[in-house]
Enzyme design. Sequence first.
Site, short mmCIF file in Angstrom:
data_model
loop_
_atom_site.label_atom_id
_atom_site.label_comp_id
_atom_site.label_asym_id
_atom_site.label_seq_id
_atom_site.Cartn_x
_atom_site.Cartn_y
_atom_site.Cartn_z
N ARG A 75 44.12 29.41 36.06
CA ARG A 75 44.75 30.09 37.19
C ARG A 75 43.64 30.72 38.04
O ARG A 75 42.55 31.02 37.53
CB ARG A 75 45.67 31.19 36.67
N HIS A 76 43.91 30.91 39.31
CA HIS A 76 42.94 31.61 40.17
C HIS A 76 42.72 33.02 39.66
O HIS A 76 43.53 33.59 38.93
CB HIS A 76 43.44 31.65 41.62
N GLY A 77 41.61 33.61 40.06
CA GLY A 77 41.30 34.98 39.67
C GLY A 77 42.16 35.99 40.44
O GLY A 77 43.02 35.64 41.24
#
Length: 418
Positions: A75-77
């Site tokens: 997942r993106h940060g």
Amino acid sequence: MNFYASIFPTILLMLINWAYGGGIVETHEQDYCFATDPIREQLRRFFSKTAYQFVKGNEDISSECLPERFWLLSRHGTRLTPSKDTKRLSEELPRIQRDILEHYSTGGPENGLCREDVALLASWKWDSNVTEDKSEFLSSQGWEDLRGIARYFQKQFPGLLKKNYSKEEFFFRHTDKQRTRASFQAFAEGLFGSYENVQAAPIPERDTLLQPYDYSEDWLKQKAEIYQEGSEYMKFRNTSYFLNACENVSRKAGYNSTLNPETVEMIFKACIYEQAWKITDPSPWCSLFSPDDVKVLEYLHDLEEFYLAGSTSELNDRMAKELLENFLEYFVSRKEPRVAAFFAHSTTLELFLTIMRIGQDDVALTAENFMEMEDRKFRTSQIAPFAGNLGVVSVSCGKSKRNRLLFILNERQLDLNW
């Protein structure tokens, strides 16, 4: 902001300190003080908005086998707020701040905020760098999270994740959102020292691999039903657990009447986002939520995510089918590249974990079994926080070169027999 509004919190803080210190105002005993709590266990319970640094395992992966291939779904940060939330938070929070400081200038409610929490709130200002034109952009902490994840896996498997980039050995793919593109760049920087010459695969017009749910009318209908009367999510919003949490927050803020649930959830958003943006600085808005209240709000949002991407329907498994086929083909083919990394979203990660039966319970989450599900496996703060990731490593073992897969979720090795 006019001059009076800008100095108002400072004036009230002086009055509060004078009242506390001089004994003019009778103050009440507080049962909890967020600012002085050295542990703040509730920060690990901010559902899918939990900061990665609070829940990552950082385990050393020990194996006598030879690592051969690496596959990652991340997942993106940590990201900034959506533009509509940025507008509302930046406009409404200063008003609520002034209300609370006014309430505490005359002593505050029984078992309310401690003096340290009040002082923390008095010094609060909305981060001027968070603006509507940066809707859901990757934050600086999000960038550091992905750099750190790259370095973690490189440390564990240095022969696979080498420090020199080669397009023949590395494959990267992200979605069309700024936050996933920047997450890929941060990950590449963590591996190679720079992302400048690192290539990512082209993004198809219909990204059915990483965002299949955007193209499924049935799934979008299923998502809409979560917010309709009669759903488990909506039913839990009417339980005494949730309503009491709203009442507790309102009382702690010094209001004589209960704030509407939407306002309480807005304040909670301020808490969880600010805490994820600056993990070492306590957000004063978190002080309004007791550890028990946080458990309630965590469960509310886990219900939302469970019916969005959990093991509730065959449709959710279908959404992750293409990604599962990609995963299986990658390890069966044994062709270059030896490293493949995909950067997507919480729903992508949760759907894939669901089809892999990772983080799933024997019974469904409902509005009625909140207490029974305290030790649930489907806890998004643990399986799909900001920067949540599943790394899978193919290893060959012994003289027979028997292959097996190691599964590593958020830097913790899972006990799966593949």
